[in-house]
Design a protein around this motif. Structure first.
Motif, PDB file in Angstrom:
ATOM      1  N   PRO A  36      15.113 -52.445 -59.278  1.00 54.09           N
ATOM      2  CA  PRO A  36      15.345 -52.131 -57.860  1.00 54.09           C
ATOM      3  C   PRO A  36      14.220 -52.570 -56.928  1.00 54.09           C
ATOM      4  N   ASP A  37      12.984 -52.426 -57.336  1.00 54.47           N
ATOM      5  CA  ASP A  37      11.876 -52.834 -56.462  1.00 54.47           C
ATOM      6  C   ASP A  37      11.917 -54.334 -56.197  1.00 54.47           C
ATOM      7  N   ARG A  38      12.160 -55.097 -57.230  1.00 54.26           N
ATOM      8  CA  ARG A  38      12.239 -56.567 -57.074  1.00 54.26           C
ATOM      9  C   ARG A  38      13.455 -56.940 -56.234  1.00 54.26           C
ATOM     10  N   ALA A  39      14.588 -56.276 -56.445  1.00 55.94           N
ATOM     11  CA  ALA A  39      15.784 -56.558 -55.648  1.00 55.94           C
ATOM     12  C   ALA A  39      15.501 -56.293 -54.168  1.00 55.94           C
ATOM     13  N   TRP A  40      14.830 -55.196 -53.876  1.00 55.35           N
ATOM     14  CA  TRP A  40      14.494 -54.859 -52.498  1.00 55.35           C
ATOM     15  C   TRP A  40      13.589 -55.929 -51.885  1.00 55.35           C
ATOM     16  N   GLN A  41      12.609 -56.403 -52.649  1.00 56.82           N
ATOM     17  CA  GLN A  41      11.741 -57.478 -52.169  1.00 56.82           C
ATOM     18  C   GLN A  41      12.550 -58.737 -51.848  1.00 56.82           C
ATOM     19  N   GLU A  42      13.490 -59.067 -52.731  1.00 57.73           N
ATOM     20  CA  GLU A  42      14.308 -60.267 -52.503  1.00 57.73           C
ATOM     21  C   GLU A  42      15.226 -60.092 -51.287  1.00 57.73           C
ATOM     22  N   ILE A  43      15.782 -58.901 -51.112  1.00 63.05           N
ATOM     23  CA  ILE A  43      16.613 -58.644 -49.931  1.00 63.05           C
ATOM     24  C   ILE A  43      15.782 -58.840 -48.667  1.00 63.05           C
ATOM     25  N   GLN A  44      14.581 -58.334 -48.671  1.00 56.98           N
ATOM     26  CA  GLN A  44      13.707 -58.508 -47.510  1.00 56.98           C
ATOM     27  C   GLN A  44      13.357 -59.977 -47.297  1.00 56.98           C
ATOM     28  N   ARG A  45      13.141 -60.718 -48.375  1.00 52.22           N
ATOM     29  CA  ARG A  45      12.858 -62.159 -48.266  1.00 52.22           C
ATOM     30  C   ARG A  45      14.070 -62.891 -47.692  1.00 52.22           C
ATOM     31  N   ILE A  46      15.254 -62.547 -48.180  1.00 52.60           N
ATOM     32  CA  ILE A  46      16.481 -63.167 -47.659  1.00 52.60           C
ATOM     33  C   ILE A  46      16.601 -62.903 -46.166  1.00 52.60           C
ATOM     34  N   ASN A  47      16.353 -61.661 -45.786  1.00 55.01           N
ATOM     35  CA  ASN A  47      16.458 -61.291 -44.366  1.00 55.01           C
ATOM     36  C   ASN A  47      15.429 -62.009 -43.495  1.00 55.01           C
ATOM     37  N   SER A  48      14.348 -62.476 -44.084  1.00 53.34           N
ATOM     38  CA  SER A  48      13.304 -63.150 -43.300  1.00 53.34           C
ATOM     39  C   SER A  48      13.562 -64.652 -43.139  1.00 53.34           C
ATOM     40  N   ILE A  49      14.542 -65.183 -43.852  1.00 52.23           N
ATOM     41  CA  ILE A  49      14.851 -66.612 -43.743  1.00 52.23           C
ATOM     42  C   ILE A  49      15.620 -66.855 -42.447  1.00 52.23           C
ATOM     43  N   PRO A  50      15.119 -67.732 -41.600  1.00 55.01           N
ATOM     44  CA  PRO A  50      15.812 -68.002 -40.339  1.00 55.01           C
ATOM     45  C   PRO A  50      17.153 -68.715 -40.581  1.00 55.01           C
ATOM     46  N   ILE A  51      18.192 -68.196 -39.950  1.00 54.75           N
ATOM     47  CA  ILE A  51      19.516 -68.816 -39.994  1.00 54.75           C
ATOM     48  C   ILE A  51      19.942 -68.974 -38.535  1.00 54.75           C
ATOM     49  N   ASP A  53      22.669 -70.354 -37.057  1.00 57.00           N
ATOM     50  CA  ASP A  53      24.059 -70.085 -36.696  1.00 57.00           C
ATOM     51  C   ASP A  53      24.349 -68.593 -36.868  1.00 57.00           C
ATOM     52  N   GLU A  54      24.716 -67.921 -35.783  1.00 59.62           N
ATOM     53  CA  GLU A  54      24.940 -66.463 -35.814  1.00 59.62           C
ATOM     54  C   GLU A  54      26.059 -66.063 -36.764  1.00 59.62           C
ATOM     55  N   ALA A  55      27.112 -66.866 -36.845  1.00 60.56           N
ATOM     56  CA  ALA A  55      28.220 -66.533 -37.745  1.00 60.56           C
ATOM     57  C   ALA A  55      27.768 -66.572 -39.200  1.00 60.56           C
ATOM     58  N   TRP A  56      26.979 -67.584 -39.562  1.00 56.82           N
ATOM     59  CA  TRP A  56      26.477 -67.655 -40.940  1.00 56.82           C
ATOM     60  C   TRP A  56      25.469 -66.540 -41.213  1.00 56.82           C
ATOM     61  N   LYS A  57      24.651 -66.237 -40.220  1.00 56.98           N
ATOM     62  CA  LYS A  57      23.689 -65.144 -40.385  1.00 56.98           C
ATOM     63  C   LYS A  57      24.437 -63.834 -40.644  1.00 56.98           C
ATOM     64  N   SER A  58      25.483 -63.578 -39.879  1.00 54.30           N
ATOM     65  CA  SER A  58      26.294 -62.370 -40.078  1.00 54.30           C
ATOM     66  C   SER A  58      26.930 -62.364 -41.460  1.00 54.30           C
ATOM     67  N   HIS A  59      27.390 -63.527 -41.904  1.00 50.25           N
ATOM     68  CA  HIS A  59      28.011 -63.643 -43.228  1.00 50.25           C
ATOM     69  C   HIS A  59      27.005 -63.290 -44.329  1.00 50.25           C
ATOM     70  N   VAL A  60      25.809 -63.827 -44.235  1.00 47.45           N
ATOM     71  CA  VAL A  60      24.772 -63.541 -45.238  1.00 47.45           C
ATOM     72  C   VAL A  60      24.450 -62.054 -45.240  1.00 47.45           C
ATOM     73  N   HIS A  61      24.267 -61.459 -44.061  1.00 47.57           N
ATOM     74  CA  HIS A  61      23.896 -60.043 -43.985  1.00 47.57           C
ATOM     75  C   HIS A  61      25.037 -59.135 -44.449  1.00 47.57           C
ATOM     76  N   ALA A  62      26.264 -59.500 -44.142  1.00 48.48           N
ATOM     77  CA  ALA A  62      27.402 -58.702 -44.609  1.00 48.48           C
ATOM     78  C   ALA A  62      27.531 -58.789 -46.129  1.00 48.48           C
ATOM     79  N   THR A  63      27.310 -59.966 -46.680  1.00 43.21           N
ATOM     80  CA  THR A  63      27.376 -60.134 -48.134  1.00 43.21           C
ATOM     81  C   THR A  63      26.295 -59.304 -48.814  1.00 43.21           C
ATOM     82  N   LEU A  64      25.108 -59.302 -48.254  1.00 36.89           N
ATOM     83  CA  LEU A  64      24.029 -58.471 -48.801  1.00 36.89           C
ATOM     84  C   LEU A  64      24.370 -56.991 -48.690  1.00 36.89           C
ATOM     85  N   GLY A  65      24.872 -56.591 -47.517  1.00 39.69           N
ATOM     86  CA  GLY A  65      25.156 -55.174 -47.272  1.00 39.69           C
ATOM     87  C   GLY A  65      26.165 -54.598 -48.235  1.00 39.69           C
TER      88      GLY A  65
END
Length: 127
Positions: A36-51, A53-65
């Protein structure tokens, strides 16, 4: 062999459909179950990657959520729920990801806590 960048591959797969990066979805899912700690780190890393296109950004965040973040909370509630909710207080991306979690997947106690954080955000924005 160079270490694979899970966060970058995850975003590439979801935004570009790069089949060679599909492994990242499975690896993040496994981390959510096993580390879980590593997964949380990776989620935070994913969230820090600039995207851009707003639609793709929403898609990535919804998939993570409704994917890895939901699994992380359900499988490691005592450890991870307080960490995620604390982060959500100041991170609109985490709040967006929490907002797509399925109520039936997390149970009433977790859902209530998620709703409390999301309601504070709604109130703060004057909605």
């Amino acid at each position: 062999m160079a270490e694979r960048d899970l966060a970058a591959a995850y975003v590439r797969y979801l935004t570009e459909g790069s089949e060679s990066d599909e492994w990242a979805l499975y690896e993040l899912s496994e981390l959510a179950r096993e580390s879980p700690d590593r997964a949380w780190q990776e989620i935070q890393r994913i969230n820090s990657i600039p995207i851009d296109d707003e639609a793709w950004k929403s898609h990535v965040h919804a998939t993570l959520g409704c994917g890895a973040l939901e699994d992380l909370i359900v499988l490691h509630e005592k450890l991870m729920l307080p960490i995620v909710l604390k982060a959500a207080e100041s991170d609109p991306t985490i709040r967006d990801e929490l907002s797509v979690i399925y109520q039936g997947s997390v149970g009433e106690r977790i859902w209530s806590q998620i709703c409390t954080v999301l309601a504070r955000d709604q109130h703060a924005r004057g909605a």
